[in-house]
Design a protein around this motif. Structure first.
Motif, PDB file in Angstrom:
ATOM      1  N   UNK A 112       0.687  -1.177   0.054  1.00 31.65           N
ATOM      2  CA  UNK A 112       0.144  -0.073  -0.010  1.00 31.65           C
ATOM      3  C   UNK A 112       0.952   1.274   0.146  1.00 31.65           C
ATOM      4  N   UNK A 113       1.910   1.228   0.602  1.00 31.32           N
ATOM      5  CA  UNK A 113       2.818   2.396   0.764  1.00 31.32           C
ATOM      6  C   UNK A 113       3.608   2.578  -0.536  1.00 31.32           C
ATOM      7  N   UNK A 114       3.958   1.561  -1.008  1.00 30.64           N
ATOM      8  CA  UNK A 114       4.771   1.504  -2.504  1.00 30.64           C
ATOM      9  C   UNK A 114       4.069   2.003  -3.503  1.00 30.64           C
ATOM     10  N   UNK A 115       2.425   1.555  -3.552  1.00 30.80           N
ATOM     11  CA  UNK A 115       1.550   2.089  -4.391  1.00 30.80           C
ATOM     12  C   UNK A 115       1.096   3.263  -4.264  1.00 30.80           C
ATOM     13  N   UNK A 116       1.314   3.956  -3.255  1.00 30.67           N
ATOM     14  CA  UNK A 116       0.911   5.501  -2.857  1.00 30.67           C
ATOM     15  C   UNK A 116      -0.402   5.527  -2.408  1.00 30.67           C
ATOM     16  N   UNK A 130      -1.639   5.130   0.800  1.00 36.33           N
ATOM     17  CA  UNK A 130      -2.218   4.885   2.331  1.00 36.33           C
ATOM     18  C   UNK A 130      -2.035   6.234   2.914  1.00 36.33           C
ATOM     19  N   UNK A 131      -1.468   7.250   2.133  1.00 37.89           N
ATOM     20  CA  UNK A 131      -1.335   8.588   2.920  1.00 37.89           C
ATOM     21  C   UNK A 131      -2.820   9.127   3.470  1.00 37.89           C
ATOM     22  N   UNK A 132      -2.993   9.717   4.640  1.00 36.20           N
ATOM     23  CA  UNK A 132      -4.157  10.265   5.240  1.00 36.20           C
ATOM     24  C   UNK A 132      -5.129   9.173   5.449  1.00 36.20           C
ATOM     25  N   UNK A 133      -4.965   7.840   5.333  1.00 35.14           N
ATOM     26  CA  UNK A 133      -5.681   6.833   5.725  1.00 35.14           C
ATOM     27  C   UNK A 133      -5.633   6.177   7.185  1.00 35.14           C
ATOM     28  N   UNK A 147       4.872   2.989   7.922  1.00 31.71           N
ATOM     29  CA  UNK A 147       3.300   3.121   7.753  1.00 31.71           C
ATOM     30  C   UNK A 147       3.177   4.949   7.970  1.00 31.71           C
ATOM     31  N   UNK A 148       3.697   5.179   9.221  1.00 24.71           N
ATOM     32  CA  UNK A 148       3.642   6.557   9.392  1.00 24.71           C
ATOM     33  C   UNK A 148       4.344   7.524   8.550  1.00 24.71           C
ATOM     34  N   UNK A 149       5.597   7.136   8.085  1.00 28.19           N
ATOM     35  CA  UNK A 149       6.455   8.045   7.203  1.00 28.19           C
ATOM     36  C   UNK A 149       5.733   8.085   6.060  1.00 28.19           C
ATOM     37  N   UNK A 150       4.736   7.220   5.600  1.00 26.09           N
ATOM     38  CA  UNK A 150       4.163   7.278   4.373  1.00 26.09           C
ATOM     39  C   UNK A 150       2.923   8.034   4.418  1.00 26.09           C
ATOM     40  N   UNK A 151       2.738   8.601   5.476  1.00 24.64           N
ATOM     41  CA  UNK A 151       1.599   9.222   5.973  1.00 24.64           C
ATOM     42  C   UNK A 151       0.027   8.602   6.607  1.00 24.64           C
ATOM     43  N   UNK A 152       0.232   7.438   6.736  1.00 32.54           N
ATOM     44  CA  UNK A 152      -0.867   6.580   7.324  1.00 32.54           C
ATOM     45  C   UNK A 152      -1.351   7.209   9.019  1.00 32.54           C
ATOM     46  N   UNK A 153      -2.335   6.941   9.246  1.00 33.69           N
ATOM     47  CA  UNK A 153      -2.607   7.185  10.706  1.00 33.69           C
ATOM     48  C   UNK A 153      -2.845   6.009  11.260  1.00 33.69           C
ATOM     49  N   UNK A 190      -7.000  -4.801  15.766  1.00 34.99           N
ATOM     50  CA  UNK A 190      -6.956  -5.977  14.873  1.00 34.99           C
ATOM     51  C   UNK A 190      -7.593  -5.698  13.651  1.00 34.99           C
ATOM     52  N   UNK A 191      -8.293  -4.643  13.507  1.00 35.04           N
ATOM     53  CA  UNK A 191      -8.719  -4.544  12.081  1.00 35.04           C
ATOM     54  C   UNK A 191      -8.777  -2.562  11.828  1.00 35.04           C
ATOM     55  N   UNK A 192      -8.388  -2.403  10.846  1.00 37.80           N
ATOM     56  CA  UNK A 192      -8.491  -0.888  10.455  1.00 37.80           C
ATOM     57  C   UNK A 192      -9.136  -0.854   8.951  1.00 37.80           C
TER      58      UNK A 192
END
Length: 189
Positions: free
Chosen positions: A117-121, A123-126, A138-144, A149-151
């Protein structure tokens, strides 16, 4: 409401996938009535990683480069350290993940698979989760990043590890039954 019997789901993996993270979704999604295909880089069988050694092989149904996104409602990405690390350097695999997300399909990634998901661009903001060792990625790619167990965020489902498999597959089934996901576009990476 779509039925599982009408659902076609793709699992994308290569050698080194976490055995349980491919086998359990494959078995449970089929048991729920879905048609499930496995795509590998060359369309040949792939070997899993089971605990501390190589595990069983799984037959592939097609090559990643042959996948037609419109044929499927969902993409499942098993983890393991080896599998997503090998796939994230393969253009066809990364593009497939991006095409599923931009095509309003369900994308479910567990353990280390969110690397894709990171490589595909996408995940940012999700809101998302993953195996704890890739939290910083994940955080460096902008994920929250959250430790649950599930997001789920606009049809992108993430889980942490094999211990979350039951909830992970239950959420995939729930989302498939809900149907198409018109989601906001991910911020550019």
């Amino acid at each position: 409401m779509p039925k599982m019997e009408n659902a076609k789901i793709l699992i994308m993996a290569t050698n080194g996938f976490e055995q349980s993270e491919l086998e359990y979704p494959l078995e449970q999604l089929k048991k729920a009535g879905a048609t499930v295909h496995v795509a590998s880089l060359d369309g040949k069988p792939i070997k899993g990683w089971d605990d501390k050694d190589w595990g069983a092989s799984i037959e592939a149904d097609l090559k990643i480069s042959e996948v037609k996104v419109d044929d499927y409602i969902a993409l499942v990405l098993p983890g393991g350290q080896i599998n997503p690390d090998l796939l994230r350097v393969e253009k066809d695999a990364v593009m497939l993940v991006r095409d599923f997300v931009t095509g309003d399909k369900i994308v479910a990634a567990i353990c280390h698979a969110p690397w894709l998901l990171i490589e595909a661009g996408v995940i940012k903001g999700r809101e998302a989760t993953s195996y704890h060792s890739i939290r910083t990625d994940m955080e460096n790619a902008g994920a929250k990043w959250i430790d649950k167990e599930i997001a789920i965020d606009n049809g992108i489902i993430t889980s942490r590890s094999p211990k979350d498999l039951e909830a992970f597959v239950a959420k995939i089934i729930e989302e498939v039954r809900e149907g198409e996901h018109h989601r906001r576009k991910a911020d550019a990476a």
